[in-house]
Design a protein around this motif. Structure first.
Motif, short mmCIF file in Angstrom:
data_model
loop_
_atom_site.label_atom_id
_atom_site.label_comp_id
_atom_site.label_asym_id
_atom_site.label_seq_id
_atom_site.Cartn_x
_atom_site.Cartn_y
_atom_site.Cartn_z
N LEU A 153 0.82 -1.21 0.00
CA LEU A 153 0.00 0.00 0.00
C LEU A 153 0.86 1.26 0.00
CD1 LEU A 153 -2.52 -1.28 2.68
CD2 LEU A 153 -2.95 -1.10 0.23
N ARG A 154 2.17 1.08 -0.12
CA ARG A 154 3.12 2.19 -0.12
C ARG A 154 3.07 3.02 1.17
NH1 ARG A 154 4.79 4.01 -5.32
NH2 ARG A 154 5.23 2.17 -6.58
N VAL A 155 2.85 2.35 2.29
CA VAL A 155 2.91 3.04 3.58
C VAL A 155 4.38 3.32 3.87
CG1 VAL A 155 2.43 2.89 6.05
CG2 VAL A 155 0.82 1.90 4.39
N PRO A 156 4.77 4.58 4.09
CA PRO A 156 6.19 4.90 4.29
C PRO A 156 6.79 4.16 5.47
CG PRO A 156 4.90 6.89 3.93
CD PRO A 156 3.91 5.77 4.09
N LEU A 157 8.09 3.90 5.38
CA LEU A 157 8.78 3.16 6.44
C LEU A 157 8.70 3.85 7.79
CD1 LEU A 157 11.97 1.96 4.50
CD2 LEU A 157 10.06 0.55 5.31
N ASP A 158 8.62 5.18 7.78
CA ASP A 158 8.58 5.91 9.04
C ASP A 158 7.16 6.31 9.43
OD1 ASP A 158 8.13 7.72 7.03
OD2 ASP A 158 9.53 9.25 7.76
N HIS A 159 6.15 5.73 8.78
CA HIS A 159 4.77 6.09 9.09
C HIS A 159 4.37 5.55 10.46
CE1 HIS A 159 0.38 6.56 8.58
NE2 HIS A 159 0.71 7.46 7.68
N HIS A 197 -5.14 -7.01 1.68
CA HIS A 197 -5.46 -7.98 0.63
C HIS A 197 -5.81 -7.31 -0.70
CE1 HIS A 197 -5.45 -11.11 3.68
NE2 HIS A 197 -6.28 -10.40 4.39
N GLN A 198 -5.77 -5.99 -0.76
CA GLN A 198 -6.19 -5.30 -1.99
C GLN A 198 -5.40 -5.75 -3.21
OE1 GLN A 198 -6.19 -1.03 -1.82
NE2 GLN A 198 -7.87 -0.92 -0.35
N ARG A 199 -4.09 -5.56 -3.16
CA ARG A 199 -3.26 -5.85 -4.33
C ARG A 199 -3.38 -7.30 -4.77
NH1 ARG A 199 2.68 -6.43 -2.97
NH2 ARG A 199 1.71 -8.35 -2.20
N ASP A 200 -3.33 -8.23 -3.80
CA ASP A 200 -3.33 -9.65 -4.15
C ASP A 200 -4.66 -10.08 -4.74
OD1 ASP A 200 -0.73 -9.86 -3.25
OD2 ASP A 200 -1.31 -10.48 -1.24
N THR A 201 -5.76 -9.51 -4.24
CA THR A 201 -7.07 -9.87 -4.78
C THR A 201 -7.25 -9.32 -6.19
OG1 THR A 201 -7.93 -9.78 -2.50
CG2 THR A 201 -9.54 -9.92 -4.27
N MET A 248 -14.76 -4.55 6.69
CA MET A 248 -15.09 -4.96 5.33
C MET A 248 -14.46 -3.96 4.37
SD MET A 248 -18.71 -5.54 3.33
CE MET A 248 -19.11 -7.06 4.19
N GLU A 249 -13.75 -4.52 3.42
CA GLU A 249 -13.07 -3.74 2.39
C GLU A 249 -13.85 -3.89 1.09
OE1 GLU A 249 -9.42 -1.51 1.53
OE2 GLU A 249 -10.18 -2.42 3.38
N GLY A 250 -14.08 -2.79 0.41
CA GLY A 250 -14.74 -2.85 -0.89
C GLY A 250 -13.88 -2.19 -1.95
N VAL A 251 -13.80 -2.79 -3.12
CA VAL A 251 -13.01 -2.25 -4.23
C VAL A 251 -13.82 -2.38 -5.51
CG1 VAL A 251 -11.00 -2.69 -5.72
CG2 VAL A 251 -10.72 -2.65 -3.22
N GLU A 252 -13.78 -1.33 -6.33
CA GLU A 252 -14.35 -1.41 -7.67
C GLU A 252 -13.44 -0.67 -8.64
OE1 GLU A 252 -18.55 -1.04 -10.09
OE2 GLU A 252 -18.35 0.07 -8.20
N LEU A 253 -13.09 -1.35 -9.74
CA LEU A 253 -12.20 -0.79 -10.76
C LEU A 253 -12.98 -0.60 -12.06
CD1 LEU A 253 -9.07 -3.09 -10.19
CD2 LEU A 253 -9.74 -1.03 -8.94
N PHE A 254 -12.55 0.41 -12.82
CA PHE A 254 -13.26 0.76 -14.05
C PHE A 254 -12.28 0.89 -15.22
CE2 PHE A 254 -15.36 2.73 -10.44
CZ PHE A 254 -16.70 2.36 -10.59
N VAL A 307 -1.43 -0.99 -10.52
CA VAL A 307 -0.30 -1.38 -11.36
C VAL A 307 0.34 -2.65 -10.80
CG1 VAL A 307 2.01 -0.73 -12.15
CG2 VAL A 307 0.14 0.95 -12.20
N ALA A 308 0.55 -2.69 -9.48
CA ALA A 308 1.17 -3.87 -8.84
C ALA A 308 0.28 -5.10 -8.97
CB ALA A 308 1.46 -3.57 -7.37
N GLY A 309 -1.05 -4.89 -9.04
CA GLY A 309 -1.97 -6.02 -9.19
C GLY A 309 -2.25 -6.38 -10.63
#
Length: 436
Positions: A118-124, A148-152, A183-189, A286-288
């Protein structure tokens, strides 16, 4: 994707019954066992213990409960109602649900999944040892279903829901618990799905990031995605709380969406925040393997919604095995309402605790973790009453009030005192404090 499941065996403390005398139960030795062991056994794999390990027996004992999959448990009811909304309202030309629902991903994830994907910075701040349940420096209990976003997406899914238990070290009160459900929801277009026959392009050739959009996206993309997600989520809240529900949106910040939005509902004369959402950071797509699309993500807490909808006053109740709690939800019909009826009005017992901090460092969540690990469901609230710094020595003193209350019966004075003593003993050993 890592799909490791915990096997609650030799490292897990068997849940005790509150009606037993307290002297038959102690978590301290089990806590020390984990940190004195070279490895932790999880299924057929040994996880090395290292200086990042923060897992406790109390937390491990929750991993196999799967409240979101226990039929007619209030957490499962809320999950089912949300899944039903997406399944019936949003379908393809064949009438099949557009959104795929996942509710059995393992809560054990890599640090790379939980943060780096998720690109969370190392110092976050969200990576802090005091905020998370680390197995070691490679694996942890997920802090959010966003892990689980990227992997799904990489599995080929463009519209999906992910439900699961998540783990965060946190304060102790009636609204916070170290294990809760998201609960996580994702929709791509694609370009065509978002704009149809209208003029528009997903991407900005100038790649200019502003407060309104990411560098990759056109402003038209953000406006179209925002309209889509807000319509779906407002409709969801009306599905749960009724068509006359008042709602409002505000801007916020999340590392993995931009722009980001929070939704509040007006319920029982109060504005309550119920979910966060936003346009997904394009690097996740992009990673997914879906870099040609753009989309949104949202996350909501199931306990939060259940407490609002059913009037449940204490988050600990979700973990109760008392039939007086569970049976209230057994025959609840689809979309019908329920006002939780308290089954216990046991009196609280309060004990104050004051101590000096000896080394100048004090992690509040470490303190709460010791209290929670010893007290489990008997701790209702921990409140900081006073903070004092000696002008002569510059040492800091803290005074807390711990509220003890069992949900099923009245606690005995000697039980509370023994528990309070155990907490102070561990504080002195593990946090370098001097009891006043």
């Amino acid at each position: 994707m890592h799909c490791i499941r915990f096997q609650c065996n030799k490292l897990i403390l068997i849940s005790y019954t509150h009606s037993k005398p307290l002297q038959h139960y102690s978590n301290s030795s089990q806590h020390n066992n984990i940190h004195n062991n070279v490895t932790i056994s999880l299924l057929d794999r040994e996880y090395p213990v290292d200086n990042l390990t923060t897992i406790t027996p109390t937390i491990l004992s929750k991993v196999d409960r799967h409240l979101h999959n226990q039929y007619q448990h209030p957490i499962e009811i809320i999950k089912r109602r949300i899944v039903s909304y997406f399944s019936h309202k949003w379908v393809d030309s064949n009438g099949d649900p557009l959104f795929k629902s996942f509710d059995n991903f393992s809560p054990v994830v890599s640090l790379e999944q939980n943060f780096d994907s998720l690109r969370v910075p190392l110092d976050h701040v969200t990576r802090s040892k005091s905020d998370n349940y680390y197995i070691n420096n490679q694996f942890m209990l997920r802090a959010h279903t966003s892990a689980h976003q990227r992997d799904t997406i990489a599995l080929g899914h463009s519209q999906f829901l992910v439900t699961g238990d998540v783990y965060r070290r946190d304060e102790i009160d009636t609204k916070h618990y170290p294990v809760f459900h998201q609960m996580e929801g994702v929709e791509l277009f694609t370009n065509e799905e978002l704009f149809g026959n209208e003029q528009g392009s997903l991407f900005d050739p100038l790649k200019e990031e502003t407060e309104e959009k990411q560098a990759e996206h056109s402003l038209e993309t953000v406006l179209a995605i925002e309209k889509n997600l807000k319509y779906k989520l407002e409709s969801l809240m009306q599905h749960l709380f009724g068509n006359n529900l008042q709602m409002r949106w505000s801007g916020t910040y999340f590392p993995f969406t931009h722009p980001s939005y929070e939704l509040e509902i007006y319920w029982n004369d109060k504005w309550l925040e119920v979910l966060g959402s936003g346009v997904m950071r394009q690097h996740i797509l992009v990673a997914g393997g879906k870099g040609s699309k753009a989309g949104y993500a949202f996350g909501l807490g199931l306990e939060r919604l259940a407490m609002i909808l059913f009037g449940i006053p204490d988050i600990r109740l979700f973990w109760s095995k008392d039939r007086r709690f569970i049976d209230q939800f057994i025959n609840l019909q689809e979309n019908s309402s329920l006002n939780y009826k308290p089954f216990s009005l046991q009196p609280p017992a309060m004990r104050d605790m004051s101590f000096w901090i000896n080394n100048g460092e004090f992690e509040m969540n470490d303190f709460h973790e010791i209290v929670r690990d010893e007290g489990e469901e008997w701790i209702e609230n921990v409140e900081l009453l006073d903070e004092y710094q000696s002008p002569e020595t510059r040492r800091k003193s803290l005074c807390f009030r711990i509220t003890y209350r069992c949900m099923e019966r009245t606690l005995l004075g000697e039980e509370i005192q023994e528990l309070h003593t155990r907490i102070t003993d561990r504080l002195q050993k593990e946090m370098s404090v001097s009891i006043r």
